[in-house]
Design a protein around this motif. Structure first.
Motif, PDB file in Angstrom:
ATOM      1  N   ASN B  39       1.003  -1.319  -0.001  1.00  0.00           N
ATOM      2  CA  ASN B  39       0.035  -0.140   0.031  1.00  0.00           C
ATOM      3  C   ASN B  39       0.526   1.088  -0.022  1.00  0.00           C
ATOM      4  O   ASN B  39       1.898   1.152   0.821  1.00  0.00           O
ATOM      5  CB  ASN B  39      -0.970   0.197   1.224  1.00  0.00           C
ATOM      6  CG  ASN B  39      -1.999  -1.084   1.226  1.00  0.00           C
ATOM      7  OD1 ASN B  39      -2.385  -1.490   0.092  1.00  0.00           O
ATOM      8  ND2 ASN B  39      -2.399  -1.688   2.352  1.00  0.00           N
ATOM      9  N   GLY B  40       0.523   2.169  -0.846  1.00  0.00           N
ATOM     10  CA  GLY B  40       1.309   3.507  -0.768  1.00  0.00           C
ATOM     11  C   GLY B  40       2.468   3.430  -1.598  1.00  0.00           C
ATOM     12  O   GLY B  40       3.299   4.503  -1.744  1.00  0.00           O
ATOM     13  N   ALA B  41       2.728   2.272  -2.534  1.00  0.00           N
ATOM     14  CA  ALA B  41       3.762   2.269  -3.479  1.00  0.00           C
ATOM     15  C   ALA B  41       3.576   3.118  -4.550  1.00  0.00           C
ATOM     16  O   ALA B  41       4.584   3.390  -5.268  1.00  0.00           O
ATOM     17  CB  ALA B  41       4.028   0.804  -3.799  1.00  0.00           C
ATOM     18  N   GLY B  42       2.392   3.638  -4.967  1.00  0.00           N
ATOM     19  CA  GLY B  42       2.222   4.417  -6.055  1.00  0.00           C
ATOM     20  C   GLY B  42       1.590   3.693  -7.182  1.00  0.00           C
ATOM     21  O   GLY B  42       1.403   4.229  -8.384  1.00  0.00           O
ATOM     22  N   LYS B  43       0.780   2.606  -6.986  1.00  0.00           N
ATOM     23  CA  LYS B  43       0.165   1.745  -7.920  1.00  0.00           C
ATOM     24  C   LYS B  43      -1.078   2.510  -8.362  1.00  0.00           C
ATOM     25  O   LYS B  43      -1.441   2.872  -9.666  1.00  0.00           O
ATOM     26  CB  LYS B  43      -0.613   0.499  -7.226  1.00  0.00           C
ATOM     27  CG  LYS B  43       0.582  -0.478  -6.906  1.00  0.00           C
ATOM     28  CD  LYS B  43      -0.025  -1.770  -6.266  1.00  0.00           C
ATOM     29  CE  LYS B  43      -1.132  -1.362  -5.425  1.00  0.00           C
ATOM     30  NZ  LYS B  43      -0.883  -1.534  -3.938  1.00  0.00           N
ATOM     31  N   THR B  44      -1.970   2.996  -7.452  1.00  0.00           N
ATOM     32  CA  THR B  44      -3.381   3.853  -7.593  1.00  0.00           C
ATOM     33  C   THR B  44      -2.858   5.113  -8.259  1.00  0.00           C
ATOM     34  O   THR B  44      -3.559   5.371  -9.463  1.00  0.00           O
ATOM     35  CB  THR B  44      -3.808   4.295  -6.579  1.00  0.00           C
ATOM     36  OG1 THR B  44      -4.519   2.730  -5.933  1.00  0.00           O
ATOM     37  CG2 THR B  44      -5.204   4.928  -6.925  1.00  0.00           C
ATOM     38  N   THR B  45      -1.795   5.929  -7.966  1.00  0.00           N
ATOM     39  CA  THR B  45      -1.424   7.112  -8.647  1.00  0.00           C
ATOM     40  C   THR B  45      -1.136   6.668 -10.067  1.00  0.00           C
ATOM     41  O   THR B  45      -1.406   7.667 -10.878  1.00  0.00           O
ATOM     42  CB  THR B  45      -0.120   7.886  -7.848  1.00  0.00           C
ATOM     43  OG1 THR B  45      -0.519   7.939  -6.730  1.00  0.00           O
ATOM     44  CG2 THR B  45       0.200   8.985  -8.450  1.00  0.00           C
ATOM     45  N   THR B  46      -0.364   5.606 -10.474  1.00  0.00           N
ATOM     46  CA  THR B  46      -0.026   5.336 -11.619  1.00  0.00           C
ATOM     47  C   THR B  46      -1.205   5.318 -12.602  1.00  0.00           C
ATOM     48  O   THR B  46      -1.315   5.572 -13.489  1.00  0.00           O
ATOM     49  CB  THR B  46       1.002   4.100 -11.667  1.00  0.00           C
ATOM     50  OG1 THR B  46       1.884   4.293 -10.662  1.00  0.00           O
ATOM     51  CG2 THR B  46       1.260   3.567 -13.197  1.00  0.00           C
ATOM     52  N   LEU B  47      -2.238   4.156 -12.097  1.00  0.00           N
ATOM     53  CA  LEU B  47      -3.593   3.975 -12.793  1.00  0.00           C
ATOM     54  C   LEU B  47      -4.169   5.221 -13.073  1.00  0.00           C
ATOM     55  O   LEU B  47      -4.715   5.759 -13.965  1.00  0.00           O
ATOM     56  CB  LEU B  47      -4.418   2.960 -12.221  1.00  0.00           C
ATOM     57  CG  LEU B  47      -3.481   1.845 -11.833  1.00  0.00           C
ATOM     58  CD1 LEU B  47      -4.674   0.612 -11.031  1.00  0.00           C
ATOM     59  CD2 LEU B  47      -3.224   1.298 -13.337  1.00  0.00           C
ATOM     60  N   ARG B  48      -4.179   5.945 -12.141  1.00  0.00           N
ATOM     61  CA  ARG B  48      -4.914   7.514 -12.221  1.00  0.00           C
ATOM     62  C   ARG B  48      -4.199   8.504 -13.015  1.00  0.00           C
ATOM     63  O   ARG B  48      -5.013   9.122 -13.956  1.00  0.00           O
ATOM     64  CB  ARG B  48      -4.955   8.155 -10.899  1.00  0.00           C
ATOM     65  CG  ARG B  48      -6.143   7.798  -9.800  1.00  0.00           C
ATOM     66  CD  ARG B  48      -6.208   8.290  -8.584  1.00  0.00           C
ATOM     67  NE  ARG B  48      -7.316   7.734  -8.021  1.00  0.00           N
ATOM     68  CZ  ARG B  48      -8.508   8.181  -7.877  1.00  0.00           C
ATOM     69  NH1 ARG B  48      -8.864   9.227  -8.597  1.00  0.00           N
ATOM     70  NH2 ARG B  48      -9.529   7.558  -7.333  1.00  0.00           N
ATOM     71  N   MET B  49      -3.084   8.666 -13.320  1.00  0.00           N
ATOM     72  CA  MET B  49      -2.163   8.965 -14.391  1.00  0.00           C
ATOM     73  C   MET B  49      -2.554   8.536 -15.862  1.00  0.00           C
ATOM     74  O   MET B  49      -2.990   9.355 -16.700  1.00  0.00           O
ATOM     75  CB  MET B  49      -0.991   9.364 -14.059  1.00  0.00           C
ATOM     76  CG  MET B  49      -0.411  10.209 -13.168  1.00  0.00           C
ATOM     77  SD  MET B  49       1.275  10.615 -12.959  1.00  0.00           S
ATOM     78  CE  MET B  49       1.901   9.177 -12.271  1.00  0.00           C
ATOM     79  N   MET B  50      -2.525   7.230 -15.793  1.00  0.00           N
ATOM     80  CA  MET B  50      -2.997   6.571 -17.138  1.00  0.00           C
ATOM     81  C   MET B  50      -4.389   6.814 -17.645  1.00  0.00           C
ATOM     82  O   MET B  50      -4.671   6.914 -18.894  1.00  0.00           O
ATOM     83  CB  MET B  50      -2.878   4.954 -16.870  1.00  0.00           C
ATOM     84  CG  MET B  50      -1.349   4.532 -16.714  1.00  0.00           C
ATOM     85  SD  MET B  50      -1.557   3.096 -16.342  1.00  0.00           S
ATOM     86  CE  MET B  50      -1.847   2.116 -17.989  1.00  0.00           C
ATOM     87  N   VAL B  51      -5.340   7.173 -16.576  1.00  0.00           N
ATOM     88  CA  VAL B  51      -6.663   7.698 -17.383  1.00  0.00           C
ATOM     89  C   VAL B  51      -7.022   9.114 -17.172  1.00  0.00           C
ATOM     90  O   VAL B  51      -8.191   9.401 -17.279  1.00  0.00           O
ATOM     91  CB  VAL B  51      -7.729   6.621 -16.738  1.00  0.00           C
ATOM     92  CG1 VAL B  51      -7.778   5.291 -16.670  1.00  0.00           C
ATOM     93  CG2 VAL B  51      -7.710   6.958 -15.134  1.00  0.00           C
ATOM     94  N   GLY B  52      -6.064   9.881 -16.696  1.00  0.00           N
ATOM     95  CA  GLY B  52      -6.219  11.138 -17.101  1.00  0.00           C
ATOM     96  C   GLY B  52      -6.936  11.824 -15.340  1.00  0.00           C
ATOM     97  O   GLY B  52      -7.295  13.006 -15.705  1.00  0.00           O
ATOM     98  N   LEU B  53      -6.907  10.970 -14.472  1.00  0.00           N
ATOM     99  CA  LEU B  53      -7.628  11.644 -13.306  1.00  0.00           C
ATOM    100  C   LEU B  53      -6.594  12.544 -12.744  1.00  0.00           C
ATOM    101  O   LEU B  53      -6.942  13.390 -11.765  1.00  0.00           O
ATOM    102  CB  LEU B  53      -8.302  10.668 -12.436  1.00  0.00           C
ATOM    103  CG  LEU B  53      -9.574  10.048 -12.749  1.00  0.00           C
ATOM    104  CD1 LEU B  53      -9.689   8.513 -12.020  1.00  0.00           C
ATOM    105  CD2 LEU B  53     -10.628  10.914 -12.915  1.00  0.00           C
ATOM    106  N   MET B  54      -5.182  12.144 -12.928  1.00  0.00           N
ATOM    107  CA  MET B  54      -4.132  12.877 -12.315  1.00  0.00           C
ATOM    108  C   MET B  54      -3.242  13.318 -13.367  1.00  0.00           C
ATOM    109  O   MET B  54      -3.205  12.894 -14.272  1.00  0.00           O
ATOM    110  CB  MET B  54      -3.620  12.159 -11.219  1.00  0.00           C
ATOM    111  CG  MET B  54      -4.197  11.893  -9.865  1.00  0.00           C
ATOM    112  SD  MET B  54      -3.256  10.971  -8.764  1.00  0.00           S
ATOM    113  CE  MET B  54      -3.145  11.963  -7.310  1.00  0.00           C
ATOM    114  N   SER B  55      -2.696  14.659 -13.079  1.00  0.00           N
ATOM    115  CA  SER B  55      -1.773  15.114 -14.282  1.00  0.00           C
ATOM    116  C   SER B  55      -0.413  14.442 -13.923  1.00  0.00           C
ATOM    117  O   SER B  55      -0.191  14.021 -13.044  1.00  0.00           O
ATOM    118  CB  SER B  55      -1.683  16.463 -14.075  1.00  0.00           C
ATOM    119  OG  SER B  55      -1.176  16.993 -12.789  1.00  0.00           O
ATOM    120  N   ILE B  56       0.124  14.446 -15.296  1.00  0.00           N
ATOM    121  CA  ILE B  56       1.379  13.629 -15.273  1.00  0.00           C
ATOM    122  C   ILE B  56       2.480  14.713 -15.129  1.00  0.00           C
ATOM    123  O   ILE B  56       2.789  15.927 -15.745  1.00  0.00           O
ATOM    124  CB  ILE B  56       1.741  12.971 -16.605  1.00  0.00           C
ATOM    125  CG1 ILE B  56       0.635  11.888 -16.599  1.00  0.00           C
ATOM    126  CG2 ILE B  56       3.230  12.495 -16.794  1.00  0.00           C
ATOM    127  CD1 ILE B  56       0.515  11.217 -18.221  1.00  0.00           C
TER     128      ILE B  56
END
Lengths: 313, 317
Positions: B39-56
């Motif tokens: 948990n907290g390794a950055g998996k979700t952030t990576t996925l969120r960037m992949m679908v445009g929910l978070m900026s890169i």
């Protein structure tokens, strides 16, 4: 784009809340109709009554021991002038018609504002609190389009409420008091304390028009807070608070020179037709420009916080 | 052919904190790819960037060749996703929810909307309850509706964030079959994230292990077990289990052959660290010394062992 608006509309109208709102508005108008019908004053003696009222006011004004402040004194004088005008032109203030009722029913506007603010405040924030924002923003549609669709559907809802209030009240007024009175004179005093009149239909259209602009600003404001704080409760709370105390604040601060730039010193444009403007020396054009500036600012902040910000877990 | 997903130097910084650090990997069509990490390794952030929910912050994500940042609409046309628990509009029925999302597919016709909804509903087996309000659904049903939603646009890339959260064993089994089917039959590139190792072993073809936002290992999974990093087969270091009755003698024989790492692991078993190519030779020596060999087995490391080794190792480092 039409499809996106349609999608947003479904989200508004499929909720039980929306259906209850429409029923509540109708109920409020009906109650108002019954209330007014039961208090309609007899037509016969209205001239005498106005005469008596004026005499009483005159006595008060002539009282040498009176400590009446100047503001109250001039308000009384206006009242007298208006009464005299009614008597001279043979216009009964007690006559209620369908159109006049529609004008009176515009006092239910705060109700509409509350409902419209609720829906506007929920529009964006609701998606965040329910978590649906994640699924909404991964469609192959740019965020700006989704935002636009949301704004349009929110405005559409406010417009529908406003029109519903107008149409319902005309219907109820017509059923209770007859569908007459489109040209019934409406008597008011303008900024230079002149007594004037206009046909009731113009008054009704002006009232709903001005209230509509006020509603538009409030909805846009609530929409902005919704996007900025991503919390429905906050958006609805702050907007309601401002809607209720806004003009009071504007009046309280009227001694400061910057007061005229406050949103709420300008939202009610009817102040330039009837009575005195909140801030002395402002004009309708001035207020229009101030409102436009606020409008652009609100939309800019909305856009910035919706399109440019990350959506976190 | 363009890769289904290309991720290059993907980096996310929030303030001075680096959440995802120079991540690079590719995913092919027909492949189930796992993002594994604590948990907290950055998996979700990576996925969120992949679908445009978070900026890169840095780097890029290409989906079927289209950049998620520069050409969002084109890229997202190929993507179906479930990010976090799929939350739907609770006051609408499952069907109405699907119709809302279907209507947001550019250029889709009314007829197509109906066909696609019917198809995905059948696929996830929700026919019976689809016209009931979502608020009456169980968590498992909502997960299935979420999968249906993700499949509406007939994606060639399917992104699922912790898809087994809240599913019962039967649900997990179904999901696994669904995903394998989608990958193998329809050539969908499936990307799943999880912190559950056993699941990834069963589900994925390849696994990227992420820790503190960095890619620490990229491995393929075969027959339910993680493989070593891609090294020469003969020189691959392996752990071999010899099943022998005469454990003492076997140990001394191996020691004489220059294998000091042999240890007794059970009443009738010794474990030897050696190279793959050396196994027959060791066997021959044991047999020559008159020791009966009842079995030889290569101990495959489970993903769990590998994962723990890797992540603990770098935490201690």
């Amino acid at each position: 784009m039409l499809r996106l608006i349609h999608v947003e509309n479904i989200k508004i109208y499929a909720q039980r809340r929306t259906q209850i709102i429409l029923v509540l508005i109708l109920a409020a108008i009906l109650i108002m109709g019954f209330a007014i019908r039961s208090t309609v004053k007899p037509e016969a003696n209205w001239k005498q009554e106005l005469q008596q009222q004026n005499e009483q006011i005159q006595k008060e004004l002539n009282n040498p021991e009176s400590t009446m402040p100047e503001k109250v004194r001039s308000a009384f004088q206006l009242e007298m002038a208006k009464n005299q005008y009614l008597i001279d032109h043979d216009i009964s203030p007690n006559e209620v018609t369908g159109w006049k009722f529609a004008n009176t029913a515009s006092n239910l506007m705060p109700l509409i504002t509350v409902f419209a603010i609720m829906v506007a405040g929920d529009s964006i924030a609701g998606e965040f609190s329910s978590g649906t924002i994640n699924l909404l923003l991964i469609r192959p549609v740019r965020r700006i389009k989704i935002l636009l669709a949301k704004y349009v559907s929110t405005l559409l809802f406010a417009l529908i409420l406003l029109v519903a209030l107008g149409v319902f009240s005309l219907l109820v007024g017509g059923l209770f008091f007859g569908f007459s009175g489109t040209l019934q004179p409406y008597v008011y005093t303008d900024a230079s304390n002149q007594v004037r009149q206009m046909p009731m239909i113009s008054k009704v259209l002006l009232t709903y028009g001005f209230k509509g602009i006020e509603l538009w600003m409030m909805v846009t404001f609530s929409f902005m807070i919704s996007s900025l704080f991503r919390s429905s409760g906050l958006a609805i709370g702050v907007s309601l608070l401002l809607a209720v105390v806004g003009s009071t604040i504007a009046r309280a601060l009227s001694s400061y020179s910057w007061d005229k730039y406050l949103l709420f010193a300008n939202t009610d444009l009817s102040q330039y037709i009837e009575g005195q403007p909140i801030v002395e020396g402002t004009t309708m054009t001035f207020s229009g420009i101030v409102l436009l500036a606020y409008f652009v600012l609100f939309l800019f902040v909305t856009w910035l916080s919706f399109v440019k910000r990350d959506v976190h877990a | 052919m363009t890769k289904a997903v290309v991720i290059r130097n993907l980096t996310k910084k929030i303030g001075s904190k680096t959440i995802v650090d120079q991540l690079t990997f590719e995913v092919d069509r027909g492949e189930v790819f796992g993002l594994l990490g604590p948990n907290g390794a950055g998996k979700t952030t990576t996925l969120r960037m992949m679908v445009g929910l978070m900026s890169i912050t840095e780097g890029e994500v290409l989906i079927q060749g289209s950049s998620v940042t520069r050409n969002f609409e084109q890229a997202m046309r190929h993507v179906g996703a479930i990010i976090e628990n799929p939350q739907m509009y609770r006051y609408l029925s499952g069907y109405q929810n699907l119709r809302l999302f279907a209507q947001m597919i550019p250029g889709i016709s009314r007829k197509e909307i109906k066909e696609r909804i019917d198809k995905v509903v059948r696929f996830v087996g929700l026919e019976k309850r689809i016209h009931e309000k979502v608020k009456t659904y169980s968590l498992g049903m909502r997960q299935r509706l979420g999968l249906a939603q993700a499949l509406l646009s007939r994606p060639s890339v399917l992104i699922l964030d912790e898809p087994t959260n809240g599913l019962d064993p039967a649900g997990i089994h179904d999901l696994r079959n669904h995903l394998r089917n989608l990958a193998k039959e329809e050539g969908v590139a499936v990307i799943v994230s999880s912190h559950l190792l056993s699941e990834m072993e069963l589900m994925c073809d390849r696994v990227a292990i992420i820790q503190e936002g960095k890619l620490v290992s990229l491995r393929s999974v075969h027959s339910g077990a993680i493989q070593g990093e891609e090294t020469q087969e003969e020189n691959r270091p392996v752990t071999v289990l010899f099943e022998v009755k005469a454990v003492e003698r076997a140990l001394s024989v191996l020691k004489e052959s220059g294998i000091p790492e042999a240890v007794q692991v059970s009443r009738a078993g010794i474990e030897v660290q050696t190279r793959h190519a050396a196994i027959p030779d060791l066997n021959a020596r044991l047999v020559e010394a008159g020791i009966g060999v009842y079995g030889i087995r290569i101990a495959t490391k489970s993903l769990e062992q590998t994962f723990l080794e890797i992540t603990r190792g770098s935490t201690n480092a």
